[in-house]
Enzyme design. Sequence first.
Site, PDB file in Angstrom:
ATOM      1  N   LYS A 114       0.733  -1.361   0.096  1.00  0.00           N
ATOM      2  CA  LYS A 114      -0.369  -0.056   0.280  1.00  0.00           C
ATOM      3  C   LYS A 114       0.930   0.948   0.010  1.00  0.00           C
ATOM      4  O   LYS A 114       0.023   1.794  -0.557  1.00  0.00           O
ATOM      5  CB  LYS A 114      -1.284  -0.333   1.136  1.00  0.00           C
ATOM      6  CG  LYS A 114      -2.379  -0.852   0.937  1.00  0.00           C
ATOM      7  CD  LYS A 114      -3.646  -0.395   2.100  1.00  0.00           C
ATOM      8  CE  LYS A 114      -4.748  -1.976   1.360  1.00  0.00           C
ATOM      9  NZ  LYS A 114      -5.302  -1.345   3.307  1.00  0.00           N
ATOM     10  N   LYS A 198      -4.627  -9.084  -7.294  1.00  0.00           N
ATOM     11  CA  LYS A 198      -6.281  -8.808  -6.100  1.00  0.00           C
ATOM     12  C   LYS A 198      -7.522  -8.150  -6.529  1.00  0.00           C
ATOM     13  O   LYS A 198      -6.976  -7.245  -7.022  1.00  0.00           O
ATOM     14  CB  LYS A 198      -5.742  -8.697  -4.805  1.00  0.00           C
ATOM     15  CG  LYS A 198      -6.319  -8.382  -3.876  1.00  0.00           C
ATOM     16  CD  LYS A 198      -6.053  -8.154  -2.055  1.00  0.00           C
ATOM     17  CE  LYS A 198      -6.760  -7.106  -1.872  1.00  0.00           C
ATOM     18  NZ  LYS A 198      -5.859  -6.351  -0.271  1.00  0.00           N
ATOM     19  N   LYS A 201     -10.387  -2.514  -4.206  1.00  0.00           N
ATOM     20  CA  LYS A 201     -11.706  -0.686  -4.442  1.00  0.00           C
ATOM     21  C   LYS A 201     -10.168   0.152  -5.408  1.00  0.00           C
ATOM     22  O   LYS A 201     -11.287   0.722  -5.468  1.00  0.00           O
ATOM     23  CB  LYS A 201     -12.184  -0.375  -2.996  1.00  0.00           C
ATOM     24  CG  LYS A 201     -11.694  -0.824  -1.931  1.00  0.00           C
ATOM     25  CD  LYS A 201     -13.100  -0.924  -0.546  1.00  0.00           C
ATOM     26  CE  LYS A 201     -12.584  -1.541   0.739  1.00  0.00           C
ATOM     27  NZ  LYS A 201     -13.354  -1.805   1.331  1.00  0.00           N
TER      28      LYS A 201
HETATM   29  P1  TYM Z   1     -11.376  -4.654   4.139  1.00  0.00           P
HETATM   30  O1  TYM Z   1     -11.793  -3.809   4.324  1.00  0.00           O
HETATM   31  O2  TYM Z   1      -9.702  -4.254   2.999  1.00  0.00           O
HETATM   32  O3  TYM Z   1     -11.440  -6.161   3.308  1.00  0.00           O
HETATM   33  C1  TYM Z   1     -12.763  -5.854   4.109  1.00  0.00           C
HETATM   34  C2  TYM Z   1     -13.091  -7.704   3.821  1.00  0.00           C
HETATM   35  O4  TYM Z   1     -12.143  -8.280   2.965  1.00  0.00           O
HETATM   36  C3  TYM Z   1     -11.526  -9.118   2.332  1.00  0.00           C
HETATM   37  N1  TYM Z   1     -11.209  -8.802   0.992  1.00  0.00           N
HETATM   38  C4  TYM Z   1     -10.998 -10.041  -0.019  1.00  0.00           C
HETATM   39  N2  TYM Z   1     -11.367 -11.198   0.292  1.00  0.00           N
HETATM   40  C5  TYM Z   1     -11.085 -12.536  -0.797  1.00  0.00           C
HETATM   41  N3  TYM Z   1     -10.702 -11.424  -2.883  1.00  0.00           N
HETATM   42  C6  TYM Z   1     -10.592  -9.636  -2.025  1.00  0.00           C
HETATM   43  N4  TYM Z   1     -10.315  -9.676  -3.484  1.00  0.00           N
HETATM   44  C7  TYM Z   1     -10.069  -9.011  -1.565  1.00  0.00           C
HETATM   45  N5  TYM Z   1     -10.821  -8.074  -1.152  1.00  0.00           N
HETATM   46  C8  TYM Z   1     -10.621  -7.416   0.544  1.00  0.00           C
HETATM   47  C9  TYM Z   1     -10.655  -8.961   3.109  1.00  0.00           C
HETATM   48  O5  TYM Z   1      -9.552  -9.702   3.576  1.00  0.00           O
HETATM   49  C10 TYM Z   1     -11.536  -7.704   4.573  1.00  0.00           C
HETATM   50  O6  TYM Z   1     -11.890  -9.985   5.151  1.00  0.00           O
HETATM   51  N6  TYM Z   1      -8.569  -4.511   8.161  1.00  0.00           N
HETATM   52  C11 TYM Z   1      -9.280  -4.607   7.357  1.00  0.00           C
HETATM   53  C12 TYM Z   1     -10.329  -4.656   8.166  1.00  0.00           C
HETATM   54  C13 TYM Z   1     -10.314  -5.145   9.597  1.00  0.00           C
HETATM   55  C14 TYM Z   1     -10.553  -6.197  10.549  1.00  0.00           C
HETATM   56  C15 TYM Z   1     -10.859  -6.143  12.156  1.00  0.00           C
HETATM   57  C16 TYM Z   1     -10.928  -7.661   9.995  1.00  0.00           C
HETATM   58  C17 TYM Z   1      -9.973  -3.978  10.784  1.00  0.00           C
HETATM   59  N7  TYM Z   1      -9.838  -4.582  11.999  1.00  0.00           N
HETATM   60  C18 TYM Z   1     -10.808  -6.815  12.750  1.00  0.00           C
HETATM   61  C19 TYM Z   1     -10.530  -8.770  10.697  1.00  0.00           C
HETATM   62  C20 TYM Z   1     -10.759  -8.468  12.538  1.00  0.00           C
HETATM   63  C21 TYM Z   1      -9.643  -4.494   5.910  1.00  0.00           C
HETATM   64  O7  TYM Z   1      -8.878  -3.312   6.035  1.00  0.00           O
HETATM   65  O8  TYM Z   1     -10.353  -4.978   4.887  1.00  0.00           O
END
Ligand code: TYM
Length: 333
Positions: A114, A198, A201
Amino acid sequence: MVKKIFSGVQPTGNLHLGNYLGAIKNFVELNNDNQNKCVFCVVDLHAITVKQDPKELRNNIRETVATFIASGIDPSKSIIFNQSKVTAHSEIAWILSCVARMGWLNRMTQFKEKAGKDKEKASVGLYSYPILMAADILLYDATHVPVGDDQKQHLELCRDIAQKFNNDFEVEDFFVIPEPLIQKEFSRIMSLKDGLKKMSKSDESDLSRINLTDTKDQIINKIKKAKTDSLPLPSNVEELNKRPEALNLIGIYSSLNNSSLEETIKNFSGKNFSDFKNSLSQLMVDKIDPISLEIRKLLDDSDYLDQILSEGVKKAQEIASQKVKKIHEIIGF
Ligand code: TYM
């Protein structure tokens, strides 16, 4: 055993098929099991690790709640809240940042991706972001954390932080060591334009992803334009694994259809991509279009969405404040 589930999604707009198949679909299944206690968090503090427009952020927070509900999460059976309103998250993130080691954070591949080439210009928050994620999880004694494959390393870090806190303060089992719940067969949804990247967004090309707010026509058009190779569909998983775009599309189909890769291959082996894409579009429209329509409907009722959040905040605050109290005692504050 009662499973305590915690997970979070960033309200940065454009929630997409990767978020849905990698995480939210799993949230719904866990939420449907009455044995589980589920907490789903809109992680707005994580969102501001990169610049956000305040008005858009406010809308995206509501849109994330709408997506949870439209996907099938029942707000009466789970806690849905926004992270910034429960101040314990920021407070405990600070405490845990005094437990986590620089060396551990330096290994985080997502920060490297990132931050890109110019790490000096990345926010400090982007670097320490996995610590805030650990605070989220540990405050609720979560036993299981459903996430996509890209969050696996952050969960390992969370486990290390919990373990070190328990050891350092000689409070065995104080922080629960959480288990990741990652879809087994197909846990990383890739870009429709590049099977090695991947689905994300932040990708500049909207054609690279299916947004959960896309219309029927947009879905059909994006699948039509999705990158493929020139061979017919493979006849076994071994061959499939060598062809990233085919693997991605067959994986998406299998995941939406709740079938295994083998079953999907059996149905489409030897066919050309245009036939397969017709079936994939149809399946995707059947599954995603109702969610998309429901999101748009819910967004018209912002009072309802705000009410879900404020009720969730109260419940989350109750759990988190008890944990904070114990943490203060342990540390000596
Ligand atoms: P975030 O907001 O980027 O994504 C949310 C969830 O979607 C999953 N994801 C994917 N899974 C499969 N293929 C993809 N291309 C893909 N893109 C996104 C992510 O793995 C995630 O589960 N740090 C985390 C948010 C967070 C969190 C937490 C998660 C903050 N605190 C505590 C679990 C527990 C994040 O940025 O997800």
